[in-house]
Design a protein around this motif. Structure first.
Motif, PDB file in Angstrom:
ATOM      1  N   GLY A 106      -6.683  32.531  13.833  1.00 30.59           N
ATOM      2  CA  GLY A 106      -5.642  33.108  13.103  1.00 30.59           C
ATOM      3  C   GLY A 106      -4.274  32.946  13.843  1.00 30.59           C
ATOM      4  N   VAL A 107      -3.211  32.698  13.080  1.00 33.51           N
ATOM      5  CA  VAL A 107      -1.974  32.547  13.644  1.00 33.51           C
ATOM      6  C   VAL A 107      -1.414  33.775  14.399  1.00 33.51           C
ATOM      7  CG1 VAL A 107      -1.456  31.057  11.671  1.00 33.51           C
ATOM      8  CG2 VAL A 107      -0.595  33.182  11.644  1.00 33.51           C
ATOM      9  N   ASN A 108      -0.653  33.443  15.390  1.00 30.20           N
ATOM     10  CA  ASN A 108      -0.176  34.551  16.454  1.00 30.20           C
ATOM     11  C   ASN A 108       0.790  35.655  15.529  1.00 30.20           C
ATOM     12  OD1 ASN A 108      -0.822  33.080  18.394  1.00 30.20           O
ATOM     13  ND2 ASN A 108       1.265  32.266  19.223  1.00 30.20           N
ATOM     14  N   GLY A 109       0.447  36.937  15.766  1.00 36.26           N
ATOM     15  CA  GLY A 109       1.116  37.976  15.513  1.00 36.26           C
ATOM     16  C   GLY A 109       0.546  38.664  14.176  1.00 36.26           C
ATOM     17  N   VAL A 110      -0.815  38.179  13.910  1.00 34.87           N
ATOM     18  CA  VAL A 110      -1.566  38.765  12.636  1.00 34.87           C
ATOM     19  C   VAL A 110      -2.250  39.795  12.967  1.00 34.87           C
ATOM     20  CG1 VAL A 110      -1.417  36.424  11.450  1.00 34.87           C
ATOM     21  CG2 VAL A 110      -3.322  37.420  12.889  1.00 34.87           C
ATOM     22  N   GLY A 111      -2.399  40.074  14.394  1.00 31.73           N
ATOM     23  CA  GLY A 111      -3.501  41.258  14.699  1.00 31.73           C
ATOM     24  C   GLY A 111      -4.734  40.807  15.110  1.00 31.73           C
ATOM     25  N   LYS A 112      -4.680  39.799  15.689  1.00 30.20           N
ATOM     26  CA  LYS A 112      -6.110  38.985  16.145  1.00 30.20           C
ATOM     27  C   LYS A 112      -6.555  39.738  17.326  1.00 30.20           C
ATOM     28  CE  LYS A 112      -5.808  34.666  16.815  1.00 30.20           C
ATOM     29  NZ  LYS A 112      -5.658  34.516  18.201  1.00 30.20           N
ATOM     30  N   THR A 113      -5.404  40.164  18.305  1.00 31.10           N
ATOM     31  CA  THR A 113      -6.024  40.624  19.565  1.00 31.10           C
ATOM     32  C   THR A 113      -6.461  42.101  19.419  1.00 31.10           C
ATOM     33  OG1 THR A 113      -4.318  39.201  20.572  1.00 31.10           O
ATOM     34  CG2 THR A 113      -5.387  40.830  22.157  1.00 31.10           C
ATOM     35  N   GLY A 117     -10.247  44.001  20.008  1.00 28.15           N
ATOM     36  CA  GLY A 117     -10.409  45.402  20.639  1.00 28.15           C
ATOM     37  C   GLY A 117     -11.252  46.320  19.559  1.00 28.15           C
ATOM     38  N   LYS A 118     -10.734  46.344  18.406  1.00 25.04           N
ATOM     39  CA  LYS A 118     -11.328  47.386  17.645  1.00 25.04           C
ATOM     40  C   LYS A 118     -12.888  46.837  17.096  1.00 25.04           C
ATOM     41  CE  LYS A 118      -7.054  48.394  15.144  1.00 25.04           C
ATOM     42  NZ  LYS A 118      -5.900  48.219  14.304  1.00 25.04           N
ATOM     43  N   LEU A 119     -12.854  45.696  16.941  1.00 21.93           N
ATOM     44  CA  LEU A 119     -14.383  45.335  16.804  1.00 21.93           C
ATOM     45  C   LEU A 119     -15.319  45.429  17.950  1.00 21.93           C
ATOM     46  CD1 LEU A 119     -13.757  41.579  14.815  1.00 21.93           C
ATOM     47  CD2 LEU A 119     -14.588  44.081  13.863  1.00 21.93           C
ATOM     48  N   THR A 252      -5.224  42.356   7.866  1.00 20.58           N
ATOM     49  CA  THR A 252      -4.721  43.439   8.603  1.00 20.58           C
ATOM     50  C   THR A 252      -3.333  43.965   7.798  1.00 20.58           C
ATOM     51  OG1 THR A 252      -3.466  41.933  10.088  1.00 20.58           O
ATOM     52  CG2 THR A 252      -5.537  42.704  10.856  1.00 20.58           C
ATOM     53  N   LYS A 253      -2.968  45.000   8.328  1.00 21.46           N
ATOM     54  CA  LYS A 253      -1.588  45.416   8.089  1.00 21.46           C
ATOM     55  C   LYS A 253      -1.464  45.920   6.621  1.00 21.46           C
ATOM     56  CE  LYS A 253       0.182  42.823  11.701  1.00 21.46           C
ATOM     57  NZ  LYS A 253       1.527  42.009  12.228  1.00 21.46           N
ATOM     58  N   LEU A 254      -2.570  46.189   5.956  1.00 27.60           N
ATOM     59  CA  LEU A 254      -2.348  46.596   4.406  1.00 27.60           C
ATOM     60  C   LEU A 254      -1.718  47.944   4.316  1.00 27.60           C
ATOM     61  CD1 LEU A 254      -5.833  45.284   2.916  1.00 27.60           C
ATOM     62  CD2 LEU A 254      -3.479  44.428   2.496  1.00 27.60           C
ATOM     63  N   ASP A 255      -1.541  48.670   5.037  1.00 27.24           N
ATOM     64  CA  ASP A 255      -0.784  49.792   5.294  1.00 27.24           C
ATOM     65  C   ASP A 255       0.723  49.305   5.267  1.00 27.24           C
ATOM     66  OD1 ASP A 255      -1.550  48.921   7.806  1.00 27.24           O
ATOM     67  OD2 ASP A 255      -0.439  50.597   8.412  1.00 27.24           O
ATOM     68  N   GLY A 256       1.728  50.296   5.353  1.00 26.08           N
ATOM     69  CA  GLY A 256       3.045  49.810   5.570  1.00 26.08           C
ATOM     70  C   GLY A 256       3.641  48.878   4.538  1.00 26.08           C
ATOM     71  N   VAL A 277     -10.578  45.123   6.725  1.00 28.44           N
ATOM     72  CA  VAL A 277      -9.450  45.224   6.509  1.00 28.44           C
ATOM     73  C   VAL A 277      -8.751  46.299   7.350  1.00 28.44           C
ATOM     74  CG1 VAL A 277      -9.286  44.575   3.878  1.00 28.44           C
ATOM     75  CG2 VAL A 277      -9.724  47.141   4.637  1.00 28.44           C
ATOM     76  N   GLY A 278      -7.446  46.139   7.716  1.00 32.29           N
ATOM     77  CA  GLY A 278      -6.752  46.772   8.769  1.00 32.29           C
ATOM     78  C   GLY A 278      -5.909  47.777   7.928  1.00 32.29           C
ATOM     79  N   LEU A 279      -6.065  49.053   8.150  1.00 29.29           N
ATOM     80  CA  LEU A 279      -5.152  50.131   7.288  1.00 29.29           C
ATOM     81  C   LEU A 279      -4.279  50.976   8.149  1.00 29.29           C
ATOM     82  CD1 LEU A 279      -7.882  51.393   4.639  1.00 29.29           C
ATOM     83  CD2 LEU A 279      -6.315  49.415   4.512  1.00 29.29           C
ATOM     84  N   GLY A 280      -4.210  50.272   9.547  1.00 24.97           N
ATOM     85  CA  GLY A 280      -3.394  51.149  10.403  1.00 24.97           C
ATOM     86  C   GLY A 280      -3.781  50.604  11.962  1.00 24.97           C
ATOM     87  N   GLU A 281      -3.016  51.265  12.923  1.00 22.89           N
ATOM     88  CA  GLU A 281      -3.091  50.591  14.333  1.00 22.89           C
ATOM     89  C   GLU A 281      -4.045  51.113  14.974  1.00 22.89           C
ATOM     90  OE1 GLU A 281       0.391  49.208  16.173  1.00 22.89           O
ATOM     91  OE2 GLU A 281       1.678  50.164  14.743  1.00 22.89           O
ATOM     92  N   THR A 282      -4.676  52.347  14.640  1.00 25.67           N
ATOM     93  CA  THR A 282      -5.918  52.898  15.378  1.00 25.67           C
ATOM     94  C   THR A 282      -7.242  52.301  15.171  1.00 25.67           C
ATOM     95  OG1 THR A 282      -6.730  54.759  13.855  1.00 25.67           O
ATOM     96  CG2 THR A 282      -4.549  55.006  14.995  1.00 25.67           C
TER      97      THR A 282
HETATM   98  P1  GDP Z   1      -1.998  38.828  17.590  1.00 30.43           P
HETATM   99  O1  GDP Z   1      -0.776  37.928  17.920  1.00 30.43           O
HETATM  100  O2  GDP Z   1      -2.536  37.998  16.454  1.00 30.43           O
HETATM  101  O3  GDP Z   1      -2.988  38.990  18.743  1.00 30.43           O
HETATM  102  O4  GDP Z   1      -1.564  40.387  17.220  1.00 30.43           O
HETATM  103  P2  GDP Z   1      -1.715  41.782  17.926  1.00 30.43           P
HETATM  104  O5  GDP Z   1      -3.164  41.762  17.928  1.00 30.43           O
HETATM  105  O6  GDP Z   1      -0.839  41.625  19.187  1.00 30.43           O
HETATM  106  O7  GDP Z   1      -1.071  42.637  16.867  1.00 30.43           O
HETATM  107  C1  GDP Z   1       0.331  42.487  16.429  1.00 30.43           C
HETATM  108  C2  GDP Z   1       0.908  43.741  16.176  1.00 30.43           C
HETATM  109  O8  GDP Z   1       0.326  44.134  14.883  1.00 30.43           O
HETATM  110  C3  GDP Z   1       0.532  44.989  17.020  1.00 30.43           C
HETATM  111  O9  GDP Z   1       1.624  45.696  17.163  1.00 30.43           O
HETATM  112  C4  GDP Z   1      -0.724  45.497  16.281  1.00 30.43           C
HETATM  113  O10 GDP Z   1      -0.606  47.042  16.568  1.00 30.43           O
HETATM  114  C5  GDP Z   1      -0.281  45.436  14.724  1.00 30.43           C
HETATM  115  N1  GDP Z   1      -1.311  45.587  13.795  1.00 30.43           N
HETATM  116  C6  GDP Z   1      -2.481  45.042  13.934  1.00 30.43           C
HETATM  117  N2  GDP Z   1      -3.254  45.506  12.696  1.00 30.43           N
HETATM  118  C7  GDP Z   1      -2.624  46.348  12.131  1.00 30.43           C
HETATM  119  C8  GDP Z   1      -2.734  46.927  10.897  1.00 30.43           C
HETATM  120  O11 GDP Z   1      -4.049  46.975  10.199  1.00 30.43           O
HETATM  121  N3  GDP Z   1      -1.901  48.035  10.489  1.00 30.43           N
HETATM  122  C9  GDP Z   1      -0.497  48.059  11.286  1.00 30.43           C
HETATM  123  N4  GDP Z   1       0.153  48.745  10.606  1.00 30.43           N
HETATM  124  N5  GDP Z   1      -0.576  47.227  12.214  1.00 30.43           N
HETATM  125  C10 GDP Z   1      -1.256  46.576  12.733  1.00 30.43           C
END
Ligand code: GDP
Length: 300
Positions: A106-113, A117-119, A252-256, A277-282
């Protein structure tokens, strides 16, 4: 406690606009169908899926199958569910494939890292032994982030110096996970290189090298998509599918600030399994994709 899907999805344009449309107790007429179509398109459902959904509803209205807007909403719910039911296929970890190799792309910033961790925590809770491979060698920060996370959670992380060869890191990790008889290897990969072809070549090489140790690996290629990117998500799936093949999606990030509808557009366009699906950060916010919970969370 764990928030409901509805609570998490309430802020989306999909939920808000549809809620507003039906709270006015509208008459069941062509104007309502038009507004519904606009709402779906605006919520990222995509032109193709939106027009097809509404056209099917229009035919049923013309056949006098419904008398009021409430019945239209019920029919919409069924149509949305029918679109998502085929892609709601949870990831199955096959115990015989040991380690089960999960390649994260996946591209940077999508929440991959954070998804990795969550998985990993999820699998640990299921009493599976996990290892991580820091294959995003392009970003020193990503390697550090995984290493720190691994130390904190007692998960081994295989890494080499920054700028090292990603395929070699992941190959070493697979060898190590094998000799330690671990259950799951989750491999991170770069989300961006100097050039697009650089990235795609690298992913291709990772696949080839893994195949030398285990012809069936990777067992899952999970593409992480940011739910707020809208129709651009479609291009990302196309590119990664061409480069390495994709067997499942995480949205990811379907919340917000997400509009919510991109999940339908992806289902319509590709039919690829949506695993999570990601519904938040926890930790609890990475959910196994549940089509009914998702649709009911969006609808009024
Ligand atoms: P990467 O560059 O793809 O590795 O992205 P990161 O894992 O560092 O995540 C980028 C930002 O997205 C972080 O601040 C995460 O907490 C946030 N994030 C990831 N998944 C979700 C989600 O499902 N919901 C919300 N609100 N934020 C998320």
């Amino acid at each position: 406690g764990k928030k409901s899907w509805r609570e998490r999805l309430a802020g989306s344009a999909f939920a808000r606009n549809l809620g507003a449309l039906f709270s006015r107790k509208p008459k069941l007429d062509e104007a309502l169908l038009e507004e519904l179509e606009t709402t779906l398109i605006t919520a990222d459902v995509g032109i193709a899926a939106s027009t097809e959904l509404v056209e099917n509803l229009r035919k049923r209205v013309n056949r006098r199958e419904f008398d009021d807007a409430g019945q239209l909403l019920t029919a919409l719910r069924e149509a949305l569910l029918a679109l998502l039911a085929p892609v709601a296929q949870p990831l199955q970890i096959v115990a015989e494939q040991k380690p089960f190799v999960l390649l994260m792309v996946g591209v940077n910033g999508v929440g991959k890292t954070t998804t990795i961790g969550k998985l990993a925590r999820r699998f640990q809770k299921e009493r599976r032994q996990v290892m991580l491979a820091a294959g995003d060698t392009f970003r020193a920060a990503a390697v550090e982030q995984l290493k720190t996370w691994g130390e904190r959670n007692q998960v081994p992380v295989v890494s080499q110096g920054s700028g090292s060869d990603a395929a070699s890191v992941i190959f070493d990790a697979l060898q190590s996970a094998r000799s330690r008889e671990l259950d799951i290897l989750i491999a991170d990969t770069a989300g961006r290189l100097h050039t697009q072809t650089g990235l795609m070549d690298e992913l291709g090489k990772i696949r080839r090298v893994l195949g030398k140790l285990d012809a069936s690996a990777p067992h899952e290629v999970l593409l992480v998509i940011d739910g707020t990117t809208g129709q651009n998500a479609i291009n990302q799936v196309r590119q990664f599918r061409a480069a390495i093949g994709v067997t499942g999606l995480v949205v990811t990030k379907l919340d917000g600030t997400a509009k919510g509808g991109v999940v339908f557009a992806l289902a319509k366009e590709f039919g690829l399994p949506i695993r999570y699906v990601g519904l938040g950060e926890t930790l609890d916010d990475l959910r196994v994709f549940d089509a009914a919970a998702f649709v009911d969370g969006l609808l009024p």
